[in-house]
Design a protein around this motif. Structure first.
Motif, short mmCIF file in Angstrom:
data_model
loop_
_atom_site.label_atom_id
_atom_site.label_comp_id
_atom_site.label_asym_id
_atom_site.label_seq_id
_atom_site.Cartn_x
_atom_site.Cartn_y
_atom_site.Cartn_z
N PHE A 239 -9.00 -1.96 -3.77
CA PHE A 239 -7.56 -2.20 -3.85
C PHE A 239 -7.34 -3.48 -4.65
N TRP B 224 2.08 -9.32 0.40
CA TRP B 224 2.78 -8.50 -0.60
C TRP B 224 4.27 -8.53 -0.28
N HIS C 202 -4.04 -6.12 -6.10
CA HIS C 202 -2.68 -6.56 -6.36
C HIS C 202 -2.74 -8.07 -6.61
N ILE D 9 0.44 -1.54 -5.93
CA ILE D 9 -0.94 -1.78 -5.50
C ILE D 9 -1.79 -0.67 -6.10
#
Length: 157
Positions: A23, A86, A25, A95
């Protein structure tokens, strides 16, 4: 190139197929996970955290992964703390998730990587289910805002 089903039918029984997911972000950086492993493993020079995870790909056969569901067990508290980062204007960036499978004979070359987006995250007291999709959720159709200058009949409503 053989399909995954053909590859699995021909490979020796003592080789392992590793499922990994990454993942990313900008607000929380990279998070690396490998499915159903006790200790961290290294793939392509990057350390992946062993985690209990179940990947359910879409039902299409011989096509790329369009949607997938990833279920993580017993780490809901960790996900909640990460998702708290986030917030605000960082929510305008989706994401991303990179799903890769590795064979134990060559842990530096993925068999087939898929670049997906996180569509939704559902949590209960212990488990987390993440829905992944090939479609960027930030590009969903959003209706145009009506202005009274363009539609004067709205002034009466």
């Amino acid at each position: 190139m053989p399909t995954l089903r053909e590859f699995q039918s021909r490979r020796p029984a003592n080789r392992i197929l590793y499922h990994t997911i990454t993942f990313y972000h900008p607000s929380f950086g990279y998070k690396y996970f490998v499915a159903n492993q006790i200790k961290p493993l290294v793939f392509q020079g990057q350390e992946f955290m062993g985690i209990r995870m179940e990947v359910v790909p879409s039902q299409q056969s011989n096509t790329p992964v369009i949607t997938a569901s990833v279920r993580f067990s017993r780490i809901a508290a960790d996900f909640k703390q990460t998702l708290k980062l986030w917030q605000g204007s960082s929510r305008l960036t989706p994401i991303t998730a990179l799903y890769r499978r590795y064979d134990s004979s060559d842990m530096n070359t993925p068999l087939k990587p898929w670049s997906l987006f996180v569509d939704s995250v559902t949590m209960d007291e212990s488990d987390v289910t993440v829905s992944l999709t090939i479609k960027n959720p930030m590009n969903n159709n959003v209706a145009v805002l009506y202005k009274t200058s363009e539609f004067p009949g709205l002034k009466n409503v």
